[in-house]
Design an enzyme around this catalytic site. Structure first.
Site, PDB file in Angstrom:
ATOM      1  N   LYS A 192       1.076  -1.343  -0.450  1.00 19.95           N
ATOM      2  CA  LYS A 192      -0.339  -0.191  -0.223  1.00 19.95           C
ATOM      3  C   LYS A 192       0.738   1.367   0.103  1.00 19.95           C
ATOM      4  O   LYS A 192      -0.017   2.489  -0.125  1.00 19.95           O
ATOM      5  CB  LYS A 192      -0.589   0.015   1.277  1.00 19.95           C
ATOM      6  CG  LYS A 192      -2.685  -0.888   0.828  1.00 19.95           C
ATOM      7  CD  LYS A 192      -3.153  -0.647   1.693  1.00 19.95           C
ATOM      8  CE  LYS A 192      -4.516  -1.365   1.392  1.00 19.95           C
ATOM      9  NZ  LYS A 192      -5.998  -1.461   2.165  1.00 19.95           N
ATOM     10  N   LYS A 219      -3.970 -10.779  -7.163  1.00 16.92           N
ATOM     11  CA  LYS A 219      -5.428 -10.818  -5.977  1.00 16.92           C
ATOM     12  C   LYS A 219      -6.385  -9.821  -6.946  1.00 16.92           C
ATOM     13  O   LYS A 219      -5.847  -8.646  -7.359  1.00 16.92           O
ATOM     14  CB  LYS A 219      -4.888 -10.196  -4.937  1.00 16.92           C
ATOM     15  CG  LYS A 219      -6.219 -11.005  -3.846  1.00 16.92           C
ATOM     16  CD  LYS A 219      -5.980  -9.882  -2.299  1.00 16.92           C
ATOM     17  CE  LYS A 219      -5.577  -8.551  -2.662  1.00 16.92           C
ATOM     18  NZ  LYS A 219      -6.206  -8.014  -0.911  1.00 16.92           N
ATOM     19  N   LYS A 243     -11.491  -4.462  -4.919  1.00 10.80           N
ATOM     20  CA  LYS A 243     -11.780  -3.996  -5.881  1.00 10.80           C
ATOM     21  C   LYS A 243     -11.449  -2.454  -5.799  1.00 10.80           C
ATOM     22  O   LYS A 243     -11.775  -1.839  -7.783  1.00 10.80           O
ATOM     23  CB  LYS A 243     -13.248  -3.054  -4.786  1.00 10.80           C
ATOM     24  CG  LYS A 243     -13.425  -4.127  -3.638  1.00 10.80           C
ATOM     25  CD  LYS A 243     -13.845  -3.287  -2.172  1.00 10.80           C
ATOM     26  CE  LYS A 243     -13.935  -3.727  -0.716  1.00 10.80           C
ATOM     27  NZ  LYS A 243     -14.770  -4.069  -0.426  1.00 10.80           N
TER      28      LYS A 243
HETATM   29  P1  TYM Z   1     -10.376  -6.719   3.376  1.00  8.47           P
HETATM   30  O1  TYM Z   1     -11.719  -5.364   3.350  1.00  8.47           O
HETATM   31  O2  TYM Z   1      -9.746  -6.196   2.060  1.00  8.47           O
HETATM   32  O3  TYM Z   1     -11.563  -7.451   2.878  1.00  8.47           O
HETATM   33  C1  TYM Z   1     -12.472  -8.538   4.146  1.00  8.47           C
HETATM   34  C2  TYM Z   1     -12.425  -9.667   3.645  1.00  8.47           C
HETATM   35  O4  TYM Z   1     -12.346 -10.875   2.064  1.00  8.47           O
HETATM   36  C3  TYM Z   1     -11.428 -11.175   2.183  1.00  8.47           C
HETATM   37  N1  TYM Z   1     -10.585 -11.010   0.599  1.00  8.47           N
HETATM   38  C4  TYM Z   1     -10.270 -12.276  -0.444  1.00  8.47           C
HETATM   39  N2  TYM Z   1     -10.292 -13.584   0.073  1.00  8.47           N
HETATM   40  C5  TYM Z   1     -10.647 -14.283  -1.089  1.00  8.47           C
HETATM   41  N3  TYM Z   1     -10.132 -13.790  -2.320  1.00  8.47           N
HETATM   42  C6  TYM Z   1      -9.621 -12.369  -2.630  1.00  8.47           C
HETATM   43  N4  TYM Z   1      -9.372 -11.738  -4.051  1.00  8.47           N
HETATM   44  C7  TYM Z   1     -10.066 -11.716  -1.683  1.00  8.47           C
HETATM   45  N5  TYM Z   1      -9.687 -10.021  -0.870  1.00  8.47           N
HETATM   46  C8  TYM Z   1     -10.376  -9.637  -0.216  1.00  8.47           C
HETATM   47  C9  TYM Z   1     -10.304 -10.860   2.705  1.00  8.47           C
HETATM   48  O5  TYM Z   1      -8.779 -11.291   3.586  1.00  8.47           O
HETATM   49  C10 TYM Z   1     -11.037 -10.295   4.523  1.00  8.47           C
HETATM   50  O6  TYM Z   1     -10.902 -11.591   4.893  1.00  8.47           O
HETATM   51  N6  TYM Z   1      -8.116  -5.842   7.172  1.00  8.47           N
HETATM   52  C11 TYM Z   1      -9.131  -6.697   6.864  1.00  8.47           C
HETATM   53  C12 TYM Z   1     -10.460  -6.126   7.691  1.00  8.47           C
HETATM   54  C13 TYM Z   1     -10.048  -6.196   9.058  1.00  8.47           C
HETATM   55  C14 TYM Z   1     -10.456  -7.423   9.474  1.00  8.47           C
HETATM   56  C15 TYM Z   1      -9.815  -6.787  11.585  1.00  8.47           C
HETATM   57  C16 TYM Z   1     -10.473  -8.641   8.775  1.00  8.47           C
HETATM   58  C17 TYM Z   1     -10.145  -5.290   9.824  1.00  8.47           C
HETATM   59  N7  TYM Z   1     -10.106  -5.961  11.082  1.00  8.47           N
HETATM   60  C18 TYM Z   1     -10.257  -8.440  12.207  1.00  8.47           C
HETATM   61  C19 TYM Z   1     -10.008  -9.698  10.458  1.00  8.47           C
HETATM   62  C20 TYM Z   1     -10.772  -9.218  11.580  1.00  8.47           C
HETATM   63  C21 TYM Z   1      -9.431  -6.230   5.181  1.00  8.47           C
HETATM   64  O7  TYM Z   1      -8.811  -4.735   5.004  1.00  8.47           O
HETATM   65  O8  TYM Z   1     -10.251  -6.935   4.492  1.00  8.47           O
END
Ligand code: TYM
Length: 338
Positions: free
Chosen positions: A121, A203, A206
């Site tokens: 990032k 990956k 969005k």
């Molecule tokens: P975020 O918002 O980027 O994504 C949410 C969830 O989607 C999964 N994910 C994917 N899984 C498979 N293939 C993909 N291409 C893909 N893109 C995203 C992510 O692994 C995630 O599980 N930091 C986290 C949010 C968060 C969080 C937490 C999660 C904040 N605090 C505490 C668990 C526990 C995030 O940015 O996810």
């Protein structure tokens, strides 16, 4: 008389979060949110919208507000039942930011510097490498540790953050005595990393500038099928799961997760058929899988009062849990009670 009935086992706790930075992709859905819905019967589940995390990248305030509401409706549309699972918005519960501070004082600069998401990032947003982006994993650790979950269901890209959470929790427990439950990651065997349809070595995300790279879960069925038809594959002909066939492997994973068929069954189903047929079939099953999500979303987004009632209730309940852990932590580190 001795009571021999076995004590009912405590339901294990699951917790996870998602950022409100736009409509979920098929990656978010398959890697995380789809499973969250399925886990609700067996576990006590806690799900939240990580809006504090979202501002580590510059956001348009009006858009963020709108997207947070939409994100809440999307969670419900994907099958999360706020009457069953504790569902709330992160910024409504101040303890997340408060615990995050304490944890950041127990995390080394070197540990945070090694986070691949920080490196990626900061390269992508070189003009805004802010301190929040750097300490993001401590906020995530706070999100988790406040609620003492046993498991954290996430996609593969969050694994490193969970390892850091475990390290910080163990360190804190060793220094001050048992305080936190050290959680386990819960990463699906298939679909933990759904790849871009335009570049299957990347990956699905969005934030991809190429809209053909990702499926948004509210895309029209026609658009979904079209994007799959255009998916980048290789120049071979055979539908088989093999090393190096990144595009086909990704499509097979998606098809497998949604239909429940294994790779062998898929190979048999499409033996003698071309990539064109396969891509159309994947597009069609995805469009069908997402049909109820689209319909539910439309219904929920019309009912703002219900959404508000649910996230307010969620915040109140979350606040009670979180406060209890935070108070314990404050006591352990030696803060004088008010
Ligand atoms: P975020 O918002 O980027 O994504 C949410 C969830 O989607 C999964 N994910 C994917 N899984 C498979 N293939 C993909 N291409 C893909 N893109 C995203 C992510 O692994 C995630 O599980 N930091 C986290 C949010 C968060 C969080 C937490 C999660 C904040 N605090 C505490 C668990 C526990 C995030 O940015 O996810």
């Amino acid at each position: 008389m001795e009571n021999t009935t076995p004590k009912p086992e405590r339901k294990k706790v699951m917790l996870s979060g998602i950022q409100p930075t736009g409509v979920f992709t098929l990656g978010n859905y398959i890697g995380a949110v789809r499973n969250w819905g399925n886990l609700q019967e067996e576990y006590n589940c806690i799900y939240f919208i990580a809006d504090l995390h979202a501002i580590t990248v510059r956001q348009d305030p009006a858009k963020l507000k709108k997207q947070t509401m939409e994100c809440f409706a999307l969670l419900l549309a994907c099958g999360i039942d706020p009457e069953k699972s504790l569902t709330f918005i992160q910024s409504h519960v101040p303890a997340h930011a408060e615990l995050s501070w304490v944890l950041s004082c127990h995390t080394q600069f070197g540990e945070l510097s090694r986070m691949t998401q920080f490196k990626d990032k900061s390269a992508k947003h070189a003009d805004n490498v802010n301190a929040g982006l750097f300490t993001y994993p401590d906020l995530m650790a706070a999100d988790i540790l406040l609620y003492k979950p046993d498991f954290v269901p996430v996609g593969a890209d969050q694994k490193q953050h969970l390892e850091l959470t475990r390290d910080v929790a163990n360190r804190f427990n060793n220094l001050y005595g048992n305080t936190f439950v050290v959680p386990e990651p819960y990463i699906p065997k298939a679909g933990a990393k759904i790849m871009s349809l335009a570049d299957p070595t990347k990956k699905m995300s969005k934030s991809d500038e190429n809209v053909n790279g990702f499926i948004s879960i509210l895309d029209d069925p026609g658009v979904i099928v079209k994007k799959f038809k255009r998916a980048v594959t290789d120049s071979e002909m055979e539908i088989a799961y093999r090393e190096g066939k990144d595009g086909i492997n990704n499509l097979m994973t998606i098809y497998s997760v949604i239909t429940g068929k294994n790779y062998e069954q898929i190979e048999q189903e499409f033996a003698g058929k071309g990539y064109g047929d396969f891509k159309t079939a994947v597009g069609e099953v995805v469009a069908e899988e997402l049909r109820p999500v689209r319909e539910n979303f439309e219904r929920y987004s019309k009912d703002k009062a219900y959404l508000q009632e649910m996230y307010r209730k969620g915040a109140e309940q979350a606040e009670r849990f979180a406060r209890r852990t935070l108070e314990k932590v404050y006591k352990k580190v030696g803060f004088l009670p008010r």
